[in-house]
Design an enzyme around this catalytic site. Sequence first.
Site, short mmCIF file in Angstrom:
data_model
loop_
_atom_site.label_atom_id
_atom_site.label_comp_id
_atom_site.label_asym_id
_atom_site.label_seq_id
_atom_site.Cartn_x
_atom_site.Cartn_y
_atom_site.Cartn_z
N GLY A 81 -86.52 -8.52 -23.15
CA GLY A 81 -85.96 -7.66 -24.26
C GLY A 81 -86.33 -7.00 -24.28
O GLY A 81 -86.64 -6.01 -23.65
N CYS A 82 -85.42 -5.85 -24.92
CA CYS A 82 -85.20 -4.28 -25.00
C CYS A 82 -86.74 -3.77 -25.57
O CYS A 82 -87.00 -2.75 -24.48
CB CYS A 82 -83.60 -3.84 -25.60
SG CYS A 82 -83.45 -4.87 -27.64
N TYR A 83 -87.37 -3.81 -26.91
CA TYR A 83 -87.67 -4.07 -27.65
C TYR A 83 -89.65 -4.18 -26.45
O TYR A 83 -89.91 -2.99 -26.53
CB TYR A 83 -88.23 -4.41 -29.08
CG TYR A 83 -87.75 -3.99 -30.06
CD1 TYR A 83 -87.35 -3.08 -29.58
CD2 TYR A 83 -86.68 -4.74 -31.28
CE1 TYR A 83 -86.18 -2.40 -31.65
CE2 TYR A 83 -86.25 -4.43 -31.48
CZ TYR A 83 -85.49 -3.09 -32.26
OH TYR A 83 -85.13 -2.93 -33.00
N THR A 84 -89.68 -5.06 -25.85
CA THR A 84 -90.25 -5.39 -25.08
C THR A 84 -89.89 -4.49 -23.97
O THR A 84 -91.35 -4.22 -23.26
CB THR A 84 -90.00 -6.64 -24.74
OG1 THR A 84 -89.30 -7.55 -25.45
CG2 THR A 84 -91.40 -7.41 -24.14
#
Length: 344
Positions: A149-152
């Site tokens: 994921g992007c935030y991740t």
Amino acid sequence: MIKASIIGCTGYAGEELTRILTGHKGVTLAHLVSKSFAGKKLSEVYGNYFGAHDHMLEALDIDVVGKDSDVVFTALPHGASAETIAKLAKYDVKIIDLSGDFRYDDLDVYEKWYKVNHPAKALNDGAVYGLTELYRDRIKNTKIVANPGCYTTCAILSVLPLLKAGLIETKGIIVDAKSGTSGAGRKESLALSFCETNENFKAYNVAGHRHTSEIEQELSKAQDEDVTIGFTPHLLPIKRGILETIYCGIKDGVTKVAIEKAYQVYDDEKFVHVLDGGLPEIKHVSGSNNVIIGFQLDERNGRLIVVSVIDNLIKGAAGQAVQNMNVMFNLVEGEGLSDTGLYL
């Protein structure tokens, strides 16, 4: 030439994949699949493809895509992605999935946070978490890559070296994250409309965002105990980009020099950059596959404040997917990925 197909090419991440791959010297696009726009030209959906890079969009035919492709990117919603991959896995094709379906070591955790039953459990053990800087050697030899994921991506790359070096406390890590509206995908939504987002700033999914569990899974691998975090995402009134301010309690005696030494793990990485001084901004990475990390040691409060930025659509999705493809096919890792972002 590698024959690549994209299933779900008209979402924002799928379009970024298409754009990047049209400029990749080692790739030819075999099939662009779109459930919503099959039978139309790509330029009818995205006008920037008028001319040399226009393609006809197709309905999904698993047999055709599986036989004609060397690699298939699946840019589909969770659940639907795993169902599609279960059918694709029968073919001699590598798969890079941009959904959350194969990111979890423990599918009970996935089912708890995503609130669905996993439709392809037998394939999960063979999938590799696609954070390239961490799992490059395993990515080379796998059939299925689960793109993070992007935030991740932003949080893990910022915090993991500090945990591995034993510099910060495992409890009380706070990830205060802000993202542009493209992170929610290309769909009609009142909450994402211009009048709702312009000149506005709001938190959402507080204490319940799915990426919390994904971040915790990877950070926990650096310790002999489970790492739990506080994660609060916010919606910025911009199209793209993520900025995370991460608060970590520091161990006694931790110095700036020790922190700098921990981050030296990225010295040879093409796309991860740690600043000598100052803090990064979204403008510094927009349009690029870069991650930029800065930090400030708050000795008065016994706290380390890390600020990191990525483009959510590129290093947070399509760019990292291409980076993983390059690794899987023994290409130059940065092929097709520009070093420089778009400041304006």
